[in-house]
Design an enzyme around this catalytic site. Structure first.
Site, short mmCIF file in Angstrom:
data_model
loop_
_atom_site.label_atom_id
_atom_site.label_comp_id
_atom_site.label_asym_id
_atom_site.label_seq_id
_atom_site.Cartn_x
_atom_site.Cartn_y
_atom_site.Cartn_z
N HIS A 146 36.00 39.92 31.09
CA HIS A 146 36.17 38.50 31.40
C HIS A 146 35.17 38.16 32.50
CE1 HIS A 146 38.19 34.96 33.17
NE2 HIS A 146 38.90 34.88 32.07
N ASP A 223 41.05 45.44 36.12
CA ASP A 223 41.55 44.10 35.83
C ASP A 223 42.77 44.26 34.91
OD1 ASP A 223 42.09 41.61 34.82
OD2 ASP A 223 40.01 41.09 34.36
N GLN A 226 45.69 41.31 31.50
CA GLN A 226 46.23 41.23 30.14
C GLN A 226 47.16 42.39 29.82
OE1 GLN A 226 45.99 38.64 28.22
NE2 GLN A 226 44.36 37.50 29.26
N LYS A 249 49.97 34.35 34.10
CA LYS A 249 49.92 34.97 32.77
C LYS A 249 51.15 35.83 32.51
CE LYS A 249 44.89 35.39 32.76
NZ LYS A 249 44.47 34.36 31.81
N CYS A 389 35.98 32.94 28.17
CA CYS A 389 35.38 33.47 29.42
C CYS A 389 34.85 34.89 29.20
CB CYS A 389 36.37 33.44 30.58
SG CYS A 389 36.89 31.80 31.02
C1 LIG Z 1 41.13 39.75 31.47
C2 LIG Z 1 41.17 38.60 32.44
N1 LIG Z 1 40.68 38.78 33.68
C3 LIG Z 1 40.69 37.79 34.58
C4 LIG Z 1 41.19 36.55 34.28
C5 LIG Z 1 41.19 35.49 35.35
O1 LIG Z 1 42.46 35.18 35.74
P1 LIG Z 1 42.73 33.92 36.66
O2 LIG Z 1 41.95 32.78 36.09
O3 LIG Z 1 44.18 33.68 36.56
O4 LIG Z 1 42.26 34.22 38.01
C6 LIG Z 1 41.69 36.31 33.01
C7 LIG Z 1 42.17 34.96 32.62
O5 LIG Z 1 41.97 34.52 31.50
C8 LIG Z 1 41.69 37.37 32.06
O6 LIG Z 1 42.18 37.20 30.82
#
Ligand SMILES: Cc1ncc(COP(=O)(O)O)c(C=O)c1O
Length: 434
Positions: A146, A223, A226, A249, A389
């Site tokens: 992402h 990260d 998910q 999420k 993203c």
């Molecule tokens: C794998 C992953 N990392 C990071 C993020 C970023 O999360 P946030 O926008 O809540 O900071 C997301 C959000 O879609 C994501 O799916």
């Protein structure tokens, strides 16, 4: 506080998502005259009544500034805030002092990258020097990240002269671990990667990547956005140094998330944001900093959202992470079986036998993802369309956008079947099947 609408038996297959659905007021509504089928939980999950109630209760009975003030409300607010830290840290297998509140995963990852940048210019305690980067040092990430776990590292590399390298992905969506073993070497200082890609849904081999990084003394950053809502997480057992997740999420409120860190890593890391609430003493020229987690929590914190996130975590635990995972995987298999029979659907990350969470991204031959998304929306079905993203990942697979259907504990077989029926109609509707 009411508990989740649990099914009355623990027998396999008795997961009653339709009953859980009653806890999510938003799911009762119709969209475009149709029953709402919400398949966009990968972007943000819906929130159960219990979470809304917890925030409401906090704001109506205990709202006050935490960690300061001698009055009773401030003490009650501080207790709830720190109880929330304990609940959420336990949820990821950690201790309270190992959990830093953030506004979400994006802030958590930027916090780490900027703190390392600060160490590089000599800020922090003597122990911070271990994080300092030199020109030519390498930061390894992957081709499937992402943007939140890519751009902060690009920026850090640009500021420090470090070199960014990427573990490639196979055509089937699995990481190329042979390439990883070659890439992660003596110059590697940081290995940052996702537990589960928000596009591919495949669970990555965290322990193997950690072992490669540890063998060369590199810092690992995970990260876990998910994975946290969908499978049992034990971050210390995974062995990562740092990890982030996002409250919104995982059934929680917006504006709150977590940064987990191994104690010795957090203790040595200099702060990123500075200001109130993270200091020991201040003169007009300099300041001393509190130990973690407060060192990383400058300014007023998202107290109500943290209390709400604790309620979300209690909700997930009440249902049971293993049962949630099994339910979502079963629905994803149903989705996979259905999508595989529809002409012109190309699934991303369809690696046979791969461990997965409940999401599928796909291309509809001859139909732009946005058209497919609108077609589904007209039928009450909410999916995500675009690059999610993860533009480099889409480019790698020769596309600019895909359709993503992502599941959560409140999705039902009926949701999946409604979705599959609708997807079967996309290409005929746009004349792409001719
Ligand atoms: C794998 C992953 N990392 C990071 C993020 C970023 O999360 P946030 O926008 O809540 O900071 C997301 C959000 O879609 C994501 O799916």
């Amino acid at each position: 506080m009411s508990s989740p609408a649990l099914p009355d038996t623990d027998a396999p297959g008795a997961f009653d998502a339709a009953a859980l659905r009653q806890d999510f007021p938003i799911l009762a509504q119709e969209v475009n005259g149709q029953r709402l089928v919400y398949l966009d939980s990968g972007a943000t999950s819906q929130k159960p009544r219990q979470v809304l109630q917890a925030e409401y209760d906090f704001l109506t009975t205990a709202n006050a500034a935490v960690h300061r003030g001698a009055h009773s409300l401030a003490a009650a607010a501080t207790d709830l805030f720190e109880d929330a830290r304990e609940t959420v840290s336990t949820f990821v297998g950690a201790r309270p002092e190992q959990l830093v509140w953030t506004s979400g995963a994006t802030l958590g990852l930027n916090l780490v990258a900027y703190a390392i940048g600060n160490a590089t210019i000599g800020r922090g305690a003597p122990a911070s020097a271990r994080f300092a980067l030199a020109p030519g040092d390498e930061i390894v990430t992957t081709a499937i990240e992402h943007h939140a776990n890519l751009i902060p590292w690009q920026e850090l590399a640009a500021r420090t002269g470090a070199v960014l390298r990427h573990i490639p992905v196979h055509d089937d969506g699995t990481l190329d671990m042979d390439a990883a073993a070659e890439l992660i070497g003596e110059r590697t200082r940081i290995v940052a990667f996702t537990h589960v890609s928000n596009v591919l849904g495949i669970v990555n081999p965290v322990r193997e990547l950690v072992a490669l990084a540890q063998a060369v003394g590199a810092l690992t950053v995970l990260d876990a956005c998910q994975s946290a809502p969908h499978m049992r997480l034990d971050l210390p057992a995974l062995g990562v140094d740092l990890a982030v997740f996002s409250g919104h999420k995982m059934l929680g409120p917006y504006g709150v998330g977590g940064l987990y860190g191994r104690s010795e890593v957090l203790e040595a890391l200099p702060p990123f944001l500075t200001g109130g609430s993270m200091i020991t003493s201040v003169t007009l020229d300099e300041a001393g900093y509190l130990p973690p987690p407060q060192r990383f929590e400058a300014g007023t914190q998202p107290v109500g959202p943290a209390v709400g996130l604790a309620a979300a975590v209690r909700y997930l635990e009440g249902v049971g992470l293993d049962r949630i995972h099994a339910h979502e995987v079963r629905l994803a298999e149903r989705m996979h079986a259905g999508l595989s029979t529809i002409d012109g659907i190309r699934l991303l990350g369809d690696a046979p036998g791969a461990e997965r969470v409940g999401l599928w991204s796909f291309d509809v031959d001859g139909v732009h993802a946005h058209d497919a998304g609108q077609f589904l929306d007209a039928r009450g079905i909410a999916v995500r369309v675009g690059h999610h993203c993860a533009a480099p990942l889409h480019r790698r697979f020769g596309m600019t956008a895909s359709v993503r259907a992502s599941l959560a504990l409140y999705n039902t077989d009926e949701d999946v079947d409604t979705f599959l029926d609708a997807v079967a109609g996309i290409r005929p509707y746009f004349g792409a099947d001719a």
